[in-house]
Design a protein around this motif. Sequence first.
Motif, PDB file in Angstrom:
ATOM      1  N   UNK C  26       0.835  -1.204   0.000  1.00  0.00           N
ATOM      2  CA  UNK C  26       0.000   0.000   0.000  1.00  0.00           C
ATOM      3  C   UNK C  26       0.864   1.246   0.000  1.00  0.00           C
ATOM      4  N   UNK C  29       2.099   1.742  -3.537  1.00  0.00           N
ATOM      5  CA  UNK C  29       1.051   2.211  -4.451  1.00  0.00           C
ATOM      6  C   UNK C  29       0.804   3.706  -4.285  1.00  0.00           C
ATOM      7  N   UNK C  30       0.656   4.131  -3.039  1.00  0.00           N
ATOM      8  CA  UNK C  30       0.303   5.526  -2.816  1.00  0.00           C
ATOM      9  C   UNK C  30       1.484   6.452  -3.080  1.00  0.00           C
ATOM     10  N   UNK C  32       3.639   5.956  -5.332  1.00  0.00           N
ATOM     11  CA  UNK C  32       3.829   6.036  -6.778  1.00  0.00           C
ATOM     12  C   UNK C  32       2.794   6.940  -7.433  1.00  0.00           C
TER      13      UNK C  32
END
Lengths: 547, 277, 326
Positions: C26, C29-30, C32
């Motif tokens: 997570x 993801x955030x 990026x």
Amino acid sequence: MSAFFPTRRRFLAASASAAALTVLPLGGVPLGGTQSGRAWAQEPVRGGRLVVAGDSEPTNLNPAIVASNGVFFVASKVIEPLAEQSYGGTDGLEPRLATSWEGSEDGLSVTFRLREGVSWHDGKPFTAADVAFSALEVWKKLQNLGRVVFRNLETVETPDDHTAIFKFSAPTPFQLIRNALPVVTSVLPAHLYRDTDIARNPANQKLVGTGPFVFAEHRPGEYFLLRRNENYWKKGEPLLDEIVYQFLPDRAAAGNALEAEEIHLAAFSAVPLADLDRISQVPGLKVHANGYEGLTYQLVVEINHRRKELADLKVRQAIAHAIDRDFVVKTIFLGYAKPAFGPIPATDPTFFEPDLPRAAFDPARAEALLDEAGYKRGDGGTRFALRLLPAPFFNETKQFGDYLRQALAKIGIDAQIVGNDTPAHLKAVYTDHDFDIAVATPVYRSDPAISTTILFQSGLPAGVPFSNQYGFADQPIDALIDQAAAEIDGARRAGLYRQLQKEVAQKLPLINVADFSFITVARDTVRNVSDNPRWAVSNWSNVWIAG
Amino acid sequence: MTGWGNIGWQARFGLLLLAALGLMALAAPLIAPGDPLALSGPPLLRPFLDAAHPLGTDRLGRDVLAGIVHGSRTTLMIALFSAAAALMFGSLIGTLSGFLGGIVDLALMRLTEAFQTVPAFLLALAAISMSGPGIPTLVFAISLGNWTQAARVTRAEVLSLRERDFVAAARVLGMRPLEIAFREILPNAFGPLVSLAAISVASAILIEAALSFLGFGDPNRVTWGSMIAEGRTVLRAAPYLSVVPGIALVATVLGVHFAGRGLALREGVSRRERVAQ
Amino acid sequence: MPPLATFLLKRLAAALPVLAIVLLGSFALLEAAPGDAVDAYIGRSGALDAGQIEALRRELRLDEGPANRLAAYVSALARGDLGWSSAFERPVASVVAERLPVTLLLMGVSTALAFLLGSLLGVVAGARPGSWRDRFLSTASLALYAVPGFWLGLVLIVVFSVHLHWLPIGGIEAVASGRTGLARIGDIAAHMVLPVASLSMIYLGLYLRLMRDRMAAIWNEPFALALKARGLSRTRIVWRHIARNAIVPAVTMLGLQAAAMLGGSVVIESVFAIPGFGRLAAEAVSRRDTPLLLGVILCSALIVILANLLVDLAYGKLDPRVRIRT
């Protein structure tokens, strides 16, 4: 709440549907809860709870630091500015915490007389020290807009408890200060903020002010609750007992909640424009299209001048000719907007320049301009491709993005829409300049120097949002902006801005398409709605609910 | 044994429905030539009033019929690709994990659990905010959270199957573990997997719709989800704008389910026959 | 130590790598995603100048690399500190704690309803595969499964709140009503009806189908045929043997659906204005509030891990062929 409401609720339900009469309300607080049975009385009724559709849920609720409409919507009832806009007042203003204001000839000082007999919600008296502290420590240092307006503020003298004299290090137009008063001068209680970390002060969430309503409760994700200030300086006001902002994140929710009689009022077009036609037919609901004149939003096409094709004025003119402003106003905004051709909206007669070149909707002319510029239609009829980034802020900006893509396709420009969420959009446009054209909605805040000239001024560092990150630099325009910033004569200053509008309309650093504001939908029992140009973000002390 | 007559009315109904949809998707450029997003008529034209726009037009004057037929392409493409990716990956992991057991099972199940503990929809949201909405991103985002179901169900099936007689028999016959897994167990777990395939396609369609509902669809393509999202602000004033794509969506999901179910049942029958032999 | 306690401890220890993977994933993801917490803040608060932006980034340590931030986060986490939420300007722990009860309530009620009612109807359908009851229920379950939850929610609101005035339009309870005790419980229950209905219908259809299909398959197994041959009463076979065996896949689903439902609740919570985890997580993503997202995900991961643990325990009880490996 009063013991009257079950009866009232039944009455309301019965009027909506006879079948509902036998059904006990399972949930939801009944509307109003008035203490009076005088349903048709035209004199104001005191008491009751106004339930409003919450727009956003700002975490920093302090309007002295974050001067944005989302914050003002709630905070303006608790914390007051020195003056508020009004339809009838001198210079369009009406006194709040200041009773009079006067600028010196040289533009180096402004004197405010402050209201007497005002106390903070915690009981301490309001004095000039609060104003001096707010101006120097908060507006000038921390506030997003105050940092521009009070850039040259040096000291604030307080000869007595009810006089504040602002001293500037360089001539500052009084006209600008005056226009900015409602937006940038929310006064904070110095005794709670002095010698603290202002940005982290708990009072930014649990506001303490002088306004007609006291901040009572915030339930995250649910509501803000404000209660009447029994000691408000204006005798006989406020009229309401409570204001509740209920957060309704879904776009269709506000309209449904109004119809279900769970809320009284939805401001800032919380009811989608597309649904207005229908909702205006619902008995008991009223659509107010005024009350936002002081909060004009501008629909613009931002242009990245670093793109070779777009650096060519002819191409920009072609784009301007490709846009059918009538369609935009009638179909996207359903008439709740005005076509725009320059950077200052017609709602501001002081600065608005009506005599600007108007790019008519003329695709043939647009194609001719593109041909002239050397961008002929190639294979497949396409001249060149662009990345189009519509700001995700409003439904209408996205729809305009969809429309613009089609309008450009007609003149042979292939625009691919890049759909970003807010942070990604801001980063792409204002920091990385990773776009060709974008759709934006800058706010016009009653004076061009507050947040409008920044769209044209060159030399700003990358990363400043809602500013000229377009790679556009023009000597005469920069010169005009600097000159106007130091011009203390109101008429001459207005003249310079008129000149600026002509330059901008000619050189098209960006393309103004329409000016729009918002709609309020309220139950017809809510009185004194939209009675000033910033109504949604004003203090609502005279609002009442008829029985 | 695998003939048309053998698969039951549900599967036949489902397959027919899907075939019709497939045909519509293929014939989209013929039924509604040109860009389905073009502003081709007056806005908010009601259905059945104008032969040029038999299903009416939306807020900006885009043809609803064109949206439906072109939308079927995008919608089906996203759903099929993401479900296929999710299923293949998931059943591979599940079979390996369930059959091999031990440390492999432990590691693979940790990975599966890790993905499972994060709601699929949130993964999709985060993945889309990473690279912006577009068809490949949507496919990736949807399958990212969808493969764990296949893994878990395959594993559970395999776990329960591997204790059964025919697997024990295969072991006695000297088949290698992986051979048993893929030749005996996986085909036997096929029934639940077909059901799951249907569920995966259906849930991909629904996730895409929900993402579009929140405004995360690809703005350059028309999908049924984005049409519903567009139409719902006028849900009460112009209900057809969200009802028409809604019907298309529900019909497709139903078709997928019927077909999947029918095939899974047929597979169950043939398995029973094998067991009986 | 009793075997059950050992099992529990081992499972919780085994969950640590899961949590680590979840966290890293997570976070990545955030991180990026383009734009950061300050960009998100600007989107809500309006214009800021370059100096203010720089100061904000420094304050949130956004001027350092992601590696530094991750290290700081993990070391704080080891001390039990979930970090600071930039979106809410409060500690993450307090934001998450506030939403937890609402989430548990919505999830718990929806799951219970979907599972109990779904499998019960599944048993009814699966008791006689091919009967009219089976056909009706099977088809109905497919229809339920084909309707998007948000769509159902919007329609339910229009019918039951706007037109009939029977149920509140949204929220978790009446705003600042001062209700206490039973009145408050009743009020919350009234607010839960529509969201629970919208959220659980899909899963209800799912459990119904799973149960029914499994039962239909088991009827054909040799042992079921043997039971029939022994002349046991049909009801007894259905409940004691068929349904009991068929519930295994449904119980598996129960574990998986914990997370899926949390995801589905993003949309439902926004349609019904419910302050739960789904909306919070979506906000964390859109405001690029990494510590908050990690907090929500960690917390929901714990819920899901616990749910799965229960499911695995239930497995052993339900299907004797599956052994608990300790």
